[in-house]
Design an enzyme around this catalytic site. Structure first.
Site: not given
Ligand code: PMP
Length: 287
Positions: A52, A151, A184
């Site tokens: 990622r 990200k 989210e």
């Molecule tokens: N959404 C956002 C905006 C995030 O920054 C994150 C990670 N902190 C997540 C979802 C969750 O992703 P992951 O399970 O890969 O940590």
């Protein structure tokens, strides 16, 4: 022992770990990052996080000056140098130092930084009793701007959402996409249980496709639950039987109230509890 921070192949004492004030990561949020966890000395889904990171970098035209295999090794090395078995790992790649203009061609030396730390979870009682959340007025990034699937170091939208949450006395906030659909939370993905089925906003809802989200969907399907990725809205949360959030730092945390509406009976539900148990087992068993 002072923590050791990895920068471009070398380990520095925390107080000596520095980057230039001309780094475009600082000046413009120009870079990408990952948040990763290690459990009992094993890094959970490291390859997925590294993939990622490289995909995010590609999205912003940033070439990471090392291979994915070298990145995997660097994360493991940094963890070992810090004698940590349970840890939160932050990988940051900046565009590097440049001039005071936007042009990335004027930058040199992207900085690859790996920080390891103890994990900062939500307070334990919230895993027991559940979170209260609100909906932020700040919209999640438009996919045609910096795509939320990237990200990037540009987390200001999410930080605005987080401020709205804390001002409302909450620790997290739901964010809607530019169409007003559920996306989210500021740092976590969202799931609801309706009619015994598990629903979560689809990838095209303007979300970061969480690695915890993917793991929990796999677990739920393996446990016999139907998992549906679809377009959702706030009402789906209000009328849900259960709601929970997933993320690397948060793991799986129940939500019991949203915008003043009590979710289900106001307590973490049985499916949330079951998946949480399965997730804790998975992180200790997984490759
Ligand atoms: N959404 C956002 C905006 C995030 O920054 C994150 C990670 N902190 C997540 C979802 C969750 O992703 P992951 O399970 O890969 O940590």
């Amino acid at each position: 022992m002072d923590p050791k921070v990895y920068i471009n192949g070398k380990l520095f004492e925390k107080s000596e770990a520095k980057v230039s004030v001309f780094d475009h990561g600082l000046l413009y949020g120009d870079g990408v990052f990952e948040g990763i966890r290690a459990y009992s000395g094993r890094v959970f889904r490291l390859r997925e996080h590294v993939d990622r990171l490289y995909e995010s970098a590609k999205g912003i035209h940033l070439t990471i000056p090392m291979s994915r295999e070298q990145m995997v090794d660097a994360v493991n090395q940094t963890l070992a140098a810090n004698n940590l078995v349970d840890a939160y790992i932050r990988v940051v790649v900046t565009r590097g130092a440049g001039s005071l203009g936007l042009d990335p061609r004027k930058t040199t030396d992207p900085q690859v930084i790996i920080i390891t730390d103890k994990i900062a979870l939500y307070p334990p009682e919230l895993y027991e009793h559940g979170l209260k959340i609100i909906t932020a007025a700040t919209t999640r990034n438009h996919p045609n701007a910096v795509n939320p699937r990237i990200k990037s170091l540009n987390y200001l939208n999410n930080i605005m959402g987080k401020i709205e949450a804390t001002q409302a006395g909450c620790l997290e906030a739901l964010m809607l996409n530019h169409k007003g659909e559920l996306a989210e939370c500021t740092g976590d993905n969202v799931f609801v249980v309706q009619g015994g089925r598990i629903h979560t906003p689809s990838a095209d809802s303007g979300i970061l496709e969480g690695i915890t989200r993917a793991a929990v969907m796999e677990l739920a399907r393996a446990a016999g639950y139907e998992v549906i990725e679809r377009t959702m809205d706030r009402l789906d949360v209000f009328k849900a039987e259960e709601c929970f959030l997933t993320g690397t730092a948060a793991e799986l945390i129940p939500v019991v109230e949203c915008d003043g509406r009590v979710i289900g009976d106001g307590r973490p539900g049985p499916i949330t509890r079951e998946l949480s148990k399965r997730f804790h087992a998975l992180v200790r068993e997984d490759r």
